[in-house]
Design a protein around this motif. Structure first.
Motif, mmCIF file in Angstrom:
data_model
loop_
_atom_site.group_PDB
_atom_site.id
_atom_site.type_symbol
_atom_site.label_atom_id
_atom_site.label_comp_id
_atom_site.label_asym_id
_atom_site.label_seq_id
_atom_site.Cartn_x
_atom_site.Cartn_y
_atom_site.Cartn_z
ATOM 1 N N ALA A 1 43.342 -28.533 55.716
ATOM 2 C CA ALA A 1 43.348 -29.862 56.325
ATOM 3 C C ALA A 1 42.445 -29.891 57.553
ATOM 4 N N ALA A 2 42.481 -28.827 58.362
ATOM 5 C CA ALA A 2 41.650 -28.766 59.552
ATOM 6 C C ALA A 2 40.175 -28.714 59.200
ATOM 7 N N SER A 3 39.837 -28.116 58.047
ATOM 8 C CA SER A 3 38.426 -28.063 57.648
ATOM 9 C C SER A 3 37.891 -29.474 57.403
ATOM 10 N N LEU A 4 38.750 -30.364 56.938
ATOM 11 C CA LEU A 4 38.345 -31.758 56.742
ATOM 12 C C LEU A 4 38.169 -32.423 58.100
ATOM 13 N N ASP A 5 39.088 -32.168 59.021
ATOM 14 C CA ASP A 5 38.989 -32.744 60.364
ATOM 15 C C ASP A 5 37.694 -32.331 61.047
ATOM 16 N N GLY A 6 37.202 -31.135 60.703
ATOM 17 C CA GLY A 6 36.024 -30.619 61.387
ATOM 18 C C GLY A 6 34.691 -31.136 60.868
ATOM 19 N N LEU A 7 34.704 -31.920 59.787
ATOM 20 C CA LEU A 7 33.440 -32.425 59.236
ATOM 21 C C LEU A 7 32.972 -33.647 60.023
ATOM 22 N N PRO A 8 31.679 -33.734 60.353
ATOM 23 C CA PRO A 8 31.203 -34.848 61.170
ATOM 24 C C PRO A 8 30.952 -36.114 60.347
ATOM 25 N N GLY A 9 30.878 -37.236 61.042
ATOM 26 C CA GLY A 9 30.482 -38.499 60.418
ATOM 27 C C GLY A 9 31.579 -39.119 59.579
ATOM 28 N N ARG A 10 31.229 -40.251 58.955
ATOM 29 C CA ARG A 10 32.188 -40.993 58.145
ATOM 30 C C ARG A 10 31.977 -40.690 56.659
ATOM 31 N N ALA B 1 35.003 -39.138 50.682
ATOM 32 C CA ALA B 1 35.078 -38.130 49.623
ATOM 33 C C ALA B 1 34.527 -36.823 50.164
ATOM 34 N N ALA B 2 35.038 -35.729 49.617
ATOM 35 C CA ALA B 2 34.543 -34.407 49.998
ATOM 36 C C ALA B 2 34.726 -33.458 48.831
ATOM 37 N N LEU B 3 33.881 -32.424 48.801
ATOM 38 C CA LEU B 3 34.139 -31.267 47.957
ATOM 39 C C LEU B 3 34.765 -30.192 48.829
ATOM 40 N N LEU B 4 35.754 -29.504 48.287
ATOM 41 C CA LEU B 4 36.445 -28.436 48.996
ATOM 42 C C LEU B 4 35.941 -27.111 48.448
ATOM 43 N N GLY B 5 35.409 -26.266 49.307
ATOM 44 C CA GLY B 5 34.741 -25.048 48.863
ATOM 45 C C GLY B 5 35.561 -24.226 47.890
ATOM 46 N N ASN B 6 34.977 -23.954 46.700
ATOM 47 C CA ASN B 6 35.602 -23.134 45.652
ATOM 48 C C ASN B 6 36.964 -23.670 45.213
ATOM 49 N N THR C 1 29.198 -36.965 50.397
ATOM 50 C CA THR C 1 30.349 -36.136 50.062
ATOM 51 C C THR C 1 30.134 -34.751 50.654
ATOM 52 N N PRO C 2 30.566 -34.543 51.889
ATOM 53 C CA PRO C 2 30.318 -33.238 52.511
ATOM 54 C C PRO C 2 31.119 -32.121 51.847
ATOM 55 N N LEU C 3 30.668 -30.894 52.086
ATOM 56 C CA LEU C 3 31.354 -29.708 51.575
ATOM 57 C C LEU C 3 32.209 -29.117 52.680
ATOM 58 N N ALA C 4 33.531 -29.119 52.473
ATOM 59 C CA ALA C 4 34.437 -28.466 53.420
ATOM 60 C C ALA C 4 34.463 -26.978 53.120
ATOM 61 N N PRO C 5 34.437 -26.128 54.129
ATOM 62 C CA PRO C 5 34.459 -24.678 53.880
ATOM 63 C C PRO C 5 35.764 -24.260 53.225
ATOM 64 N N TYR C 6 35.713 -23.159 52.499
ATOM 65 C CA TYR C 6 36.904 -22.680 51.795
ATOM 66 C C TYR C 6 38.032 -22.390 52.775
#
Length: 223
Positions: free
Chosen positions: A148-157, A160-165, A134-139
């Protein structure tokens, strides 16, 4: 409130979204009018409307957008539609998305990530089995193109993700799985926060990889 009624073939999906909304509210995971849910049906997405609590949903109050986010029926959609669409684009197997502001997930999203690949460690087998890394997307501001673009920028498969703050995002092959993942993510965040950064024993790489392979989630060495 409705621009156009929901097409009949989407009513079953709308009913599932309403039931899932009541479920996450009953579990204490959707304070106030926060959070949003969606289910993809072919080239359309049934999504919760803006400004309505998840426990107050009715099928005729939901919205329908296309895969570009353009409204085609129902009420005005949640401002977080681009976030949902970003996860659908990343993972074609995902057919439902749950975004919540549940307390422990929000708390964990304010902490440094456990690793570059996952905000949370493999704290329990159930987290690895039902959620996976579950990567952390930057705020970025809620509802923004940047989020939405912050999710696109996360690597790998990942699904689920946590969204910063901000909160959590989970996907699944259906709404039951997406909600289950949201519940399990909240529990993993709660345990992580309770540990308060103390030295802890996580599942090792081999244990986590074996569970991920057996249950079809995504985990990589060290995360």
């Amino acid at each position: 409130m409705s621009a156009a009624p929901l097409p009949p073939h989407l009513l079953a999906a709308a009913e599932r979204v309403c039931a899932a909304g009541r479920q996450v509210v009953a579990a204490g995971l959707s304070p106030g009018a926060s959070g949003n849910l969606s289910e993809r049906v072919g080239d359309l997405v049934v999504v919760t409307p803006t400004g309505l609590g998840l426990g107050e949903l009715e099928p005729d109050l939901l919205a329908v957008v296309d895969t570009a986010g353009v409204p085609v029926a129902g009420s005005g959609p949640s401002k977080e539609v681009p976030l949902h669409l970003a996860l659908y684009r990343r993972e074609p197997e995902v057919a439902a998305v749950v975004h919540l502001h549940s307390p422990c997930a929000v708390a964990a999203s304010c902490l440094p990530p456990w690793s570059p690949a996952s905000a949370l460690p493999p704290v329990t087998p159930y987290f690895v089995m039902r959620v996976g890394r579950t990567p952390l997307a930057p705020y970025a501001p809620p509802g923004s193109a940047e989020l939405a673009a912050s999710l696109d920028g996360l690597p790998g498969r990942f699904t689920a993700a946590l969204l910063g703050n901000h909160g959590s995002l989970t996907g699944g092959r259906d709404l039951d799985r997406a909600v289950d993942a949201a519940v399990e993510l909240e529990e993993a965040a709660r345990v992580t926060v309770l540990l308060g950064g103390r030295e802890a024993r996580w599942l090792d790489d081999g244990q986590a990889a074996e569970l991920a392979g057996r249950y079809g989630t995504h985990w990589v060495h060290g995360a």
